[in-house]
Every structure is written in C-alpha cells, then in structure tokens.
Design a protein around this motif. Structure first.
Motif: not given
Length: 221
Positions: A203-218
């Motif tokens: 879907l594209g590398a920029a779509l889902i961001r890793t929030v270190r120590g917390a999880g993922y954000r679309l």
C-alpha cells in the motif's frame, strides 16, 4: 472482526469456526454457557453466535445477562427447537436474530454479515472508509488505491482494518493481536510487524507509521 461461537456440539462449532476463519474473521469457540458469558463479558467481540441448549447456562440466560450488563454485541441465536415460542423468547431476551438447526452455512454467513452491517450503520461507522486515495470497504473486505484494487489476504485486511477504523490514532501491537488473532495464539507477537511490513509494501511505506514503544498509526492524508 472477532466472533465468539458458544455451541456445545463440538463438531458443528469447529466446522463453523473453520469456515468463518476462511471468511476472514477471528473466531473463538467455547462449549459451555457459563464460559461463553465469561468470555463475552471479558472480550470485545463484534458478534456472538449463541446456541440455546447449552450446559452450565442456557443461551436465553446468557443473552439476558449480557443485555442486563449493557452489552449491545449482536447475538445470533441457534437452536435445534422449532416453533414461534422459542423464537419469541430468544428475541425477547435481546437476541438480534434467530436461526433454527439444521441451517445452511451460506445462510448463517449472510445473517452474520447483515448483523455486522447493521451494527456499523447504527454506530455511524461507514462501511467504506476513505483515507486519501485509499478506499477500504469493510463490508466487501476489498481495498482500492485510486482505481486499482490491492489484493490482500484475510489477515492482512484484518490488520489494516484495525488501523483504518481509527486513522491518525496509535493502535498498539497488543490491540491488533487481540482482534486479529484468536485468544489461543501463543506465537511470536512480532507477527504483527511482519503483516505491517507486508501492508507497507503493498500500500505504500508512508501509509503506516511506527510509533516507537506505542504501536502503529495509519496516516490519513
């Protein structure tokens, strides 16, 4: 979408679970009314398939107890009995739909999908989520980027859905595991990272961001 099947006919329960898992749902199975009530009270399910004739506590009482506790999870009741009295009693206790055994598996799936659509509509959640150029159809379980359909496996779609219903919000790995893998999963929790990596590739590398120590954000652009 996470479903709970409360059915004491083990062969039937496992057959239903296998079929619904292939449809892309996460399915938990218990064979006792008391265990069903406990599991439904402790876990956020999207729908419960509930037999009436159960050991420990019958389906009428399980349904009534959930409704008395304010739990509005959709409930599809199953019974080998026949007759208006049983249907009326099941619906009076707060069930959303009723299916008499023997039933067609195709009809069961159709009823489940209809209840889930009704719940999304009632909750004001659009069945089609539009996130920039990405369209996630939660009813048809299809994803489009512009005019192009992006093929996803059932698990890939389930992970994406957990992020897409809360765009811009951090979703923890534990939350994704709870809703996409069943309660008995005891494998490597890093399996979530594997699926997120696959979604980024498709879907594209920029779509889902890793929030270190917390999880993922679309990222809803």
């Amino acid at each position: 979408m996470r479903l709970l099947i409360v059915e004491d006919e083990k062969r039937l329960a496992l057959s239903l679970a296998k079929g619904l898992t292939a449809e892309g749902y996460v399915v938990d199975v218990v064979h006792d009314g008391l265990e069903g009530l406990h599991r439904a009270s402790e876990t956020a399910y999207d729908l419960v398939v509930l037999d009436i004739m159960l050991p420990g506590m019958n389906g009428y009482r399980v349904c009534a107890a959930l409704r008395a506790a304010g739990d509005e999870v959709p409930i599809l009741m199953l019974t080998a009995k026949d007759g208006e009295y049983d249907e009326a009693e099941g619906l009076d206790t707060g069930a959303d739909d009723y299916l008499t055994k023997p039933f067609s598996y195709v009809v069961l799936v159709a009823r489940i999908k209809a209840l889930l659509r009704r719940r999304r509509s009632g909750a004001g959640v659009a069945p089609v989520l539009v996130l920039g150029e990405l369209r996630v159809d939660t009813g048809a379980r299809r994803v489009h980027r512009g005019e192009e359909e992006i093929p996803l496996t059932a698990k890939e779609f389930a992970v994406l859905e957990q992020l897409a219903v809360r765009p811009g919000t951090v979703v923890s790995k534990a939350e994704i595991l709870e809703h996409v893998w069943d309660f008995a999963y005891d494998g490597d929790p890093n399996i979530v990272e594997v699926y997120v990596s696959t979604l980024r590739r498709k879907l594209g590398a920029a779509l889902i961001r890793t929030v270190r120590g917390a999880g993922y954000r679309l990222e809803a652009r």
